[in-house]
Design a protein around this motif. Structure first.
Motif, mmCIF file in Angstrom:
data_model
loop_
_atom_site.group_PDB
_atom_site.id
_atom_site.type_symbol
_atom_site.label_atom_id
_atom_site.label_comp_id
_atom_site.label_asym_id
_atom_site.label_seq_id
_atom_site.Cartn_x
_atom_site.Cartn_y
_atom_site.Cartn_z
ATOM 1 N N LYS A 63 0.826 -1.216 0.000
ATOM 2 C CA LYS A 63 0.000 0.000 0.000
ATOM 3 C C LYS A 63 0.855 1.258 0.000
ATOM 4 O O LYS A 63 0.460 2.275 -0.552
ATOM 5 C CB LYS A 63 -0.936 0.012 1.211
ATOM 6 N N THR A 64 2.016 1.198 0.646
ATOM 7 C CA THR A 64 2.870 2.388 0.699
ATOM 8 C C THR A 64 3.987 2.352 -0.337
ATOM 9 O O THR A 64 4.431 3.404 -0.798
ATOM 10 C CB THR A 64 3.475 2.565 2.104
ATOM 11 N N GLY A 65 4.426 1.155 -0.733
ATOM 12 C CA GLY A 65 5.519 1.050 -1.699
ATOM 13 C C GLY A 65 5.081 1.180 -3.146
ATOM 14 O O GLY A 65 5.783 1.774 -3.970
ATOM 15 N N THR A 66 3.906 0.647 -3.468
ATOM 16 C CA THR A 66 3.442 0.683 -4.852
ATOM 17 C C THR A 66 3.339 2.108 -5.400
ATOM 18 O O THR A 66 3.779 2.356 -6.532
ATOM 19 C CB THR A 66 2.108 -0.070 -4.994
ATOM 20 N N PRO A 67 2.807 3.079 -4.640
ATOM 21 C CA PRO A 67 2.753 4.440 -5.180
ATOM 22 C C PRO A 67 4.138 5.008 -5.549
ATOM 23 O O PRO A 67 4.252 5.775 -6.508
ATOM 24 C CB PRO A 67 2.111 5.258 -4.048
ATOM 25 N N LEU A 68 5.162 4.588 -4.830
ATOM 26 C CA LEU A 68 6.509 5.034 -5.175
ATOM 27 C C LEU A 68 6.931 4.471 -6.524
ATOM 28 O O LEU A 68 7.485 5.187 -7.368
ATOM 29 C CB LEU A 68 7.506 4.620 -4.093
ATOM 30 N N MET A 69 6.645 3.195 -6.740
ATOM 31 C CA MET A 69 7.019 2.563 -8.009
ATOM 32 C C MET A 69 6.158 3.054 -9.163
ATOM 33 O O MET A 69 6.613 3.086 -10.306
ATOM 34 C CB MET A 69 6.966 1.047 -7.886
ATOM 35 N N LEU A 70 4.917 3.438 -8.879
ATOM 36 C CA LEU A 70 4.083 4.011 -9.930
ATOM 37 C C LEU A 70 4.595 5.390 -10.334
ATOM 38 O O LEU A 70 4.546 5.756 -11.507
ATOM 39 C CB LEU A 70 2.624 4.087 -9.479
ATOM 40 N N ALA A 71 5.096 6.143 -9.355
ATOM 41 C CA ALA A 71 5.651 7.474 -9.653
ATOM 42 C C ALA A 71 6.958 7.365 -10.428
ATOM 43 O O ALA A 71 7.247 8.205 -11.287
ATOM 44 C CB ALA A 71 5.855 8.256 -8.360
ATOM 45 N N ASN A 72 7.752 6.336 -10.118
ATOM 46 C CA ASN A 72 9.003 6.105 -10.835
ATOM 47 C C ASN A 72 9.358 4.629 -10.666
ATOM 48 O O ASN A 72 9.806 4.219 -9.593
ATOM 49 C CB ASN A 72 10.132 6.977 -10.310
ATOM 50 N N PRO A 73 9.161 3.827 -11.709
ATOM 51 C CA PRO A 73 9.434 2.393 -11.592
ATOM 52 C C PRO A 73 10.844 2.071 -11.081
ATOM 53 O O PRO A 73 11.043 1.043 -10.439
ATOM 54 C CB PRO A 73 9.232 1.872 -13.022
ATOM 55 N N LEU A 109 11.109 11.458 -6.682
ATOM 56 C CA LEU A 109 9.705 11.191 -6.369
ATOM 57 C C LEU A 109 9.039 12.461 -5.851
ATOM 58 O O LEU A 109 9.708 13.327 -5.267
ATOM 59 C CB LEU A 109 9.612 10.084 -5.312
ATOM 60 N N PRO A 110 7.729 12.569 -6.020
ATOM 61 C CA PRO A 110 7.023 13.716 -5.448
ATOM 62 C C PRO A 110 7.234 13.770 -3.932
ATOM 63 O O PRO A 110 7.170 12.743 -3.250
ATOM 64 C CB PRO A 110 5.553 13.437 -5.788
ATOM 65 N N GLN A 111 7.479 14.952 -3.436
ATOM 66 C CA GLN A 111 7.747 15.138 -2.005
ATOM 67 C C GLN A 111 6.640 14.564 -1.128
ATOM 68 O O GLN A 111 6.901 14.067 -0.034
ATOM 69 C CB GLN A 111 7.954 16.626 -1.706
ATOM 70 N N ALA A 112 5.412 14.599 -1.623
ATOM 71 C CA ALA A 112 4.279 14.087 -0.833
ATOM 72 C C ALA A 112 4.443 12.604 -0.498
ATOM 73 O O ALA A 112 3.930 12.135 0.518
ATOM 74 C CB ALA A 112 2.974 14.311 -1.592
ATOM 75 N N LEU A 113 5.181 11.861 -1.329
ATOM 76 C CA LEU A 113 5.367 10.430 -1.073
ATOM 77 C C LEU A 113 6.338 10.149 0.074
ATOM 78 O O LEU A 113 6.434 9.013 0.535
ATOM 79 C CB LEU A 113 5.821 9.712 -2.344
ATOM 80 N N GLU A 114 7.012 11.181 0.554
ATOM 81 C CA GLU A 114 7.881 10.991 1.716
ATOM 82 C C GLU A 114 7.067 10.500 2.912
ATOM 83 O O GLU A 114 7.568 9.759 3.753
ATOM 84 C CB GLU A 114 8.627 12.285 2.049
ATOM 85 N N ALA A 115 5.801 10.873 2.941
ATOM 86 C CA ALA A 115 4.914 10.431 4.029
ATOM 87 C C ALA A 115 4.735 8.913 4.032
ATOM 88 O O ALA A 115 4.389 8.335 5.063
ATOM 89 C CB ALA A 115 3.557 11.123 3.909
ATOM 90 N N ASN A 116 4.984 8.258 2.903
ATOM 91 C CA ASN A 116 4.897 6.797 2.849
ATOM 92 C C ASN A 116 6.112 6.140 3.495
ATOM 93 O O ASN A 116 6.056 4.967 3.857
ATOM 94 C CB ASN A 116 4.802 6.322 1.399
ATOM 95 N N LEU A 117 7.211 6.872 3.602
ATOM 96 C CA LEU A 117 8.476 6.310 4.078
ATOM 97 C C LEU A 117 8.849 6.741 5.499
ATOM 98 O O LEU A 117 9.488 5.979 6.219
ATOM 99 C CB LEU A 117 9.601 6.711 3.119
ATOM 100 N N LEU A 118 8.490 7.951 5.870
ATOM 101 C CA LEU A 118 8.892 8.475 7.184
ATOM 102 C C LEU A 118 8.444 7.619 8.364
ATOM 103 O O LEU A 118 9.191 7.491 9.343
ATOM 104 C CB LEU A 118 8.401 9.906 7.364
ATOM 105 N N PRO A 119 7.260 6.993 8.317
ATOM 106 C CA PRO A 119 6.867 6.172 9.465
ATOM 107 C C PRO A 119 7.860 5.051 9.797
ATOM 108 O O PRO A 119 7.979 4.654 10.949
ATOM 109 C CB PRO A 119 5.506 5.615 9.049
ATOM 110 N N VAL A 120 8.583 4.558 8.807
ATOM 111 C CA VAL A 120 9.572 3.510 9.071
ATOM 112 C C VAL A 120 10.692 4.060 9.942
ATOM 113 O O VAL A 120 11.120 3.411 10.897
ATOM 114 C CB VAL A 120 10.123 2.929 7.747
#
Length: 135
Positions: A63-73, A109-120
């Motif tokens: 759910k959090t990784g796929t959007p990153l790969m969609l933005a840049n494979p 990647l779009p800066q907004a996607l950082e929210a997918n990674l910061l929780p880790v």
């Protein structure tokens, strides 16, 4: 980017195997799948080499990784995420992960996607009870 290498280091106050267990447990509790846990020391020993206790944990959540790969494979080269647990000297256990800022910059990647990674980063710090050191 927050560092030249993009690596965050957490000094664990726990023994090596306890640190690995705590990470596995925390990932499971937060719905993060552990895809593999590679005992690199055992692999080295299998070919007659020696190294300190070292485990590489590959983990993530589609759910959090796929959007990153969609933005840049190409982001898939860094996914799933990884945590390297190493006891470089007796009693000195460290956990190393790539920083969210590094992955965002590396893959444009779009800066907004950082929210997918910061929780880790926050989760690893909370599990170990320490803040990250930027390398």
């Amino acid at each position: 980017m927050s560092s030249r290498t993009g690596v965050l280091r957490f000094h664990s106050h726990h023994a090596f195997h306890e640190t690995v267990r705590r990470l596995h447990d925390a990932f499971a509790e937060h719905g993060i799948e552990v895809f593999a846990s590679i005992d690199q020391r055992a692999e080295a020993m299998a070919v007659g080499l020696s190294m300190p206790p070292t485990v590489l944990i590959l983990f993530g959540n589609p759910k959090t990784g796929t959007p990153l790969m969609l933005a840049n494979p190409a982001a898939g080269i860094d996914l799933p995420l990884k945590a390297l647990v190493v006891e470089s000297e007796p009693g000195r256990v460290e956990v190393l992960i790539n920083s969210a800022a590094y992955l965002i910059e590396r893959h444009a990647l779009p800066q907004a996607l950082e929210a997918n990674l910061l929780p880790v980063e926050e989760l690893v710090g909370a599990v170990l009870g320490v803040k990250a050191e930027v390398m």
